[in-house]
Design a protein around this motif. Structure first.
Motif, PDB file in Angstrom:
ATOM      1  N   ALA A 273      56.561  48.746  56.041  1.00  0.00           N
ATOM      2  CA  ALA A 273      55.248  48.745  55.389  1.00  0.00           C
ATOM      3  C   ALA A 273      54.793  47.305  55.249  1.00  0.00           C
ATOM      4  O   ALA A 273      55.567  46.453  54.809  1.00  0.00           O
ATOM      5  N   LEU A 274      53.552  47.026  55.644  1.00  0.00           N
ATOM      6  CA  LEU A 274      52.951  45.708  55.472  1.00  0.00           C
ATOM      7  C   LEU A 274      51.758  45.857  54.539  1.00  0.00           C
ATOM      8  O   LEU A 274      50.758  46.487  54.888  1.00  0.00           O
ATOM      9  N   ASP A 275      51.889  45.286  53.358  1.00  0.00           N
ATOM     10  CA  ASP A 275      50.896  45.432  52.289  1.00  0.00           C
ATOM     11  C   ASP A 275      50.420  44.040  51.886  1.00  0.00           C
ATOM     12  O   ASP A 275      51.113  43.317  51.176  1.00  0.00           O
ATOM     13  N   PHE A 276      49.226  43.676  52.337  1.00  0.00           N
ATOM     14  CA  PHE A 276      48.702  42.340  52.082  1.00  0.00           C
ATOM     15  C   PHE A 276      47.872  42.249  50.810  1.00  0.00           C
ATOM     16  O   PHE A 276      47.400  41.171  50.455  1.00  0.00           O
ATOM     17  N   SER A 277      47.689  43.364  50.120  1.00  0.00           N
ATOM     18  CA  SER A 277      46.855  43.372  48.910  1.00  0.00           C
ATOM     19  C   SER A 277      47.620  43.840  47.683  1.00  0.00           C
ATOM     20  O   SER A 277      47.023  44.282  46.708  1.00  0.00           O
ATOM     21  N   GLY A 278      48.934  43.735  47.704  1.00  0.00           N
ATOM     22  CA  GLY A 278      49.748  44.206  46.591  1.00  0.00           C
ATOM     23  C   GLY A 278      49.685  43.335  45.356  1.00  0.00           C
ATOM     24  O   GLY A 278      50.128  43.747  44.281  1.00  0.00           O
ATOM     25  N   ALA A 279      49.124  42.116  45.467  1.00  0.00           N
ATOM     26  CA  ALA A 279      49.100  41.207  44.315  1.00  0.00           C
ATOM     27  C   ALA A 279      48.310  41.771  43.147  1.00  0.00           C
ATOM     28  O   ALA A 279      48.585  41.438  41.981  1.00  0.00           O
ATOM     29  N   GLN A 280      47.333  42.633  43.408  1.00  0.00           N
ATOM     30  CA  GLN A 280      46.565  43.240  42.317  1.00  0.00           C
ATOM     31  C   GLN A 280      47.447  44.121  41.437  1.00  0.00           C
ATOM     32  O   GLN A 280      47.108  44.404  40.289  1.00  0.00           O
ATOM     33  N   TYR A 281      48.595  44.545  41.957  1.00  0.00           N
ATOM     34  CA  TYR A 281      49.548  45.366  41.212  1.00  0.00           C
ATOM     35  C   TYR A 281      50.765  44.563  40.767  1.00  0.00           C
ATOM     36  O   TYR A 281      51.694  45.117  40.192  1.00  0.00           O
ATOM     37  N   GLY A 282      50.769  43.262  41.076  1.00  0.00           N
ATOM     38  CA  GLY A 282      51.928  42.451  40.724  1.00  0.00           C
ATOM     39  C   GLY A 282      53.001  42.410  41.785  1.00  0.00           C
ATOM     40  O   GLY A 282      54.102  41.895  41.548  1.00  0.00           O
ATOM     41  N   TYR A 283      52.705  42.926  42.973  1.00  0.00           N
ATOM     42  CA  TYR A 283      53.656  42.880  44.086  1.00  0.00           C
ATOM     43  C   TYR A 283      53.254  41.757  45.034  1.00  0.00           C
ATOM     44  O   TYR A 283      52.133  41.738  45.543  1.00  0.00           O
TER      45      TYR A 283
ATOM     46  N   MET B  86      46.985  56.111  50.861  1.00  0.00           N
ATOM     47  CA  MET B  86      47.866  56.731  49.879  1.00  0.00           C
ATOM     48  C   MET B  86      47.227  56.734  48.498  1.00  0.00           C
ATOM     49  O   MET B  86      46.233  56.045  48.247  1.00  0.00           O
ATOM     50  N   MET B  87      47.812  57.519  47.617  1.00  0.00           N
ATOM     51  CA  MET B  87      47.364  57.524  46.226  1.00  0.00           C
ATOM     52  C   MET B  87      47.806  56.235  45.552  1.00  0.00           C
ATOM     53  O   MET B  87      48.594  55.458  46.099  1.00  0.00           O
ATOM     54  N   LYS B  88      47.294  55.999  44.350  1.00  0.00           N
ATOM     55  CA  LYS B  88      47.603  54.757  43.638  1.00  0.00           C
ATOM     56  C   LYS B  88      49.115  54.562  43.516  1.00  0.00           C
ATOM     57  O   LYS B  88      49.888  55.519  43.443  1.00  0.00           O
ATOM     58  N   LEU B  89      49.529  53.300  43.509  1.00  0.00           N
ATOM     59  CA  LEU B  89      50.936  52.982  43.362  1.00  0.00           C
ATOM     60  C   LEU B  89      51.403  53.281  41.944  1.00  0.00           C
ATOM     61  O   LEU B  89      50.628  53.237  40.987  1.00  0.00           O
ATOM     62  N   LEU B  90      52.694  53.570  41.806  1.00  0.00           N
ATOM     63  CA  LEU B  90      53.251  53.974  40.521  1.00  0.00           C
ATOM     64  C   LEU B  90      54.044  52.841  39.871  1.00  0.00           C
ATOM     65  O   LEU B  90      54.641  52.012  40.555  1.00  0.00           O
ATOM     66  N   LYS B  91      54.063  52.814  38.550  1.00  0.00           N
ATOM     67  CA  LYS B  91      54.907  51.898  37.779  1.00  0.00           C
ATOM     68  C   LYS B  91      54.803  50.460  38.277  1.00  0.00           C
ATOM     69  O   LYS B  91      55.805  49.806  38.581  1.00  0.00           O
ATOM     70  N   THR B  92      53.591  49.986  38.371  1.00  0.00           N
ATOM     71  CA  THR B  92      53.373  48.644  38.908  1.00  0.00           C
ATOM     72  C   THR B  92      53.668  47.574  37.857  1.00  0.00           C
ATOM     73  O   THR B  92      53.507  47.811  36.662  1.00  0.00           O
ATOM     74  N   PRO B  93      54.079  46.370  38.295  1.00  0.00           N
ATOM     75  CA  PRO B  93      54.416  45.308  37.342  1.00  0.00           C
ATOM     76  C   PRO B  93      53.229  44.790  36.540  1.00  0.00           C
ATOM     77  O   PRO B  93      53.414  44.209  35.480  1.00  0.00           O
ATOM     78  N   ARG B  94      52.007  44.974  37.066  1.00  0.00           N
ATOM     79  CA  ARG B  94      50.844  44.489  36.344  1.00  0.00           C
ATOM     80  C   ARG B  94      49.645  45.386  36.603  1.00  0.00           C
ATOM     81  O   ARG B  94      49.627  46.165  37.552  1.00  0.00           O
ATOM     82  N   GLU B  95      48.638  45.256  35.752  1.00  0.00           N
ATOM     83  CA  GLU B  95      47.365  45.939  35.924  1.00  0.00           C
ATOM     84  C   GLU B  95      46.270  44.887  36.078  1.00  0.00           C
ATOM     85  O   GLU B  95      46.284  43.857  35.400  1.00  0.00           O
ATOM     86  N   THR B  96      45.326  45.144  36.972  1.00  0.00           N
ATOM     87  CA  THR B  96      44.162  44.285  37.134  1.00  0.00           C
ATOM     88  C   THR B  96      42.921  45.143  36.962  1.00  0.00           C
ATOM     89  O   THR B  96      42.776  46.169  37.643  1.00  0.00           O
ATOM     90  N   CYS B  97      42.050  44.754  36.058  1.00  0.00           N
ATOM     91  CA  CYS B  97      40.872  45.555  35.723  1.00  0.00           C
ATOM     92  C   CYS B  97      39.607  44.699  35.773  1.00  0.00           C
ATOM     93  O   CYS B  97      39.641  43.491  35.516  1.00  0.00           O
ATOM     94  N   VAL B  98      38.498  45.349  36.089  1.00  0.00           N
ATOM     95  CA  VAL B  98      37.191  44.714  36.021  1.00  0.00           C
ATOM     96  C   VAL B  98      36.415  45.336  34.859  1.00  0.00           C
ATOM     97  O   VAL B  98      36.376  46.561  34.708  1.00  0.00           O
TER      98      VAL B  98
END
Length: 343
Positions: free
Chosen positions: A202-212, A161-173
């Motif tokens: 939906a099973l999303d194991f990498s949502g922590a990068q977005y604050g989920y 899917m495309m990037k998630l919308l309105k996420t609780p956090r941003e993680t940048c390098v």
């Protein structure tokens, strides 16, 4: 026959001697707690099974999916801690955004010890583990997901899917040239599980990068809350195992990228083997059966399993590991076995 249905906050009045335990502690969805069913005796419970079995099967499967998601997410974090490949030298958190600064990489450096000392909060570590790692979660946790959910599902899809919308956090390098790379550059990938009961998750194991941090959501809720309700943001449904097969092909390519992928494949197999050993050899049950335990026992065994995995994978950063790998070529599983025996 006397059957009493109550919600989770009620008390039983009268002689209720037996409860339907398969659906006890099933997740609350939409703010509505599932009813709990009590019986006046085991005989009464058996007589009422034809009436209760449909809702019991649905709630039991739902509970096991949520527990599997919780378990695998923690396993993925343990895996990523050992399969970490980013050389970070500094972390800055500004509001809802975390900036991770990259340092200089060695010529043959494809795994690095995770820099725990740079992070003061667990959620920041989880975000670092999962940054740009959604394809890793889908590829390297697929076999575990299949084992945990054996007998429960009709189909498991890998969803791009495309990037998630309105996420609780941003993680940048921030790279060495001070160029900021954030989630807007990447697509996201999750599993979609269709259960035999008809429910879809939906099973999303990498949502922590977005604050989920919740790894399981009903599919429609996930699309609504994280994709703005727009199904057009879903780019493709791939068959189960697609990402793992793609990574196997990448592992055959020469150079650092191919070598890194070989290590990841071997480490994911070692993680799966550690889980199977824990359930089968130590607990004498299948991974799926671990999900049926009473809540307190389940949580205790989950934490025990994570400790077991961490100990089993401890040799991956042994001082002579890289020399062994580079000298042996592609025989990573044998390297792991030999180093584990040494340890």
């Amino acid at each position: 026959m006397a059957t009493i249905q109550i919600d989770s906050d009620s008390q039983v009045i009268g002689a209720a001697e037996s409860a339907a335990i398969g659906c006890v502690e099933s997740p609350t969805l939409g703010g509505i707690s599932p009813p709990r069913t009590f019986y006046c005796s085991p005989k009464c419970q058996r007589a009422a099974w034809d009436i209760h079995k449909k809702i019991c099967s649905t709630l039991s499967a739902r509970k096991r999916v949520y527990r599997a998601g919780n378990m695998i997410q923690k396993i993925f974090y343990a895996y990523r801690e050992r399969a970490f490949e980013k050389m970070f030298t500094k972390i800055e958190v500004e509001g809802d955004t975390m900036y991770m600064y990259e340092g200089e990489y060695g010529e043959d450096q494809y795994l690095v010890p995770f820099p725990h000392d740079l992070f003061s909060r667990e959620e920041d570590k989880w975000a670092a583990f999962t940054f740009h790692a959604c394809s890793d979660a889908v590829a390297f946790m697929c076999h575990l997901l299949k084992m945990f959910l054996k007998g429960l599902y009709v189909v498991i899809d890998e969803v791009e899917m495309m990037k998630l919308l309105k996420t609780p956090r941003e993680t940048c390098v921030v790279d060495q040239n001070r160029i900021i790379h954030d989630r807007n550059e990447y697509r996201h990938e999750v599993f979609r599980v269709v259960l035999k009961t008809g429910e879809m998750y939906a099973l999303d194991f990498s949502g922590a990068q977005y604050g989920y941090h919740d790894p399981v959501l009903p599919w429609d809720t996930y699309v609504q809350s994280r994709l703005g309700g727009d199904p057009r943001r879903i780019k493709a449904f791939h068959s189960f195992g697609n990402m793992y097969a793609l990574n196997e092909k990448i592992a055959q390519t020469p150079g650092l990228f191919g070598t890194t992928m070989k290590v990841n494949l071997a480490l994911s197999k070692a993680t799966t083997s550690a889980c199977e050993h824990f359930a089968g050899a130590k607990k004498k049950r299948s991974l799926g059966d671990c999900l049926k335990l009473p809540q307190a026992t389940f949580l205790s065994e989950r934490d025990e399993l994570i400790d077991h995995i961490t100990k089993e994978l401890r040799t991956w950063h042994a001082p002579d590991y890289r020399k062994e790998v580079m000298s042996r070529g592609t025989d990573f599983q044998q390297v792991l076995l030999d180093m584990h025996l040494k340890g």
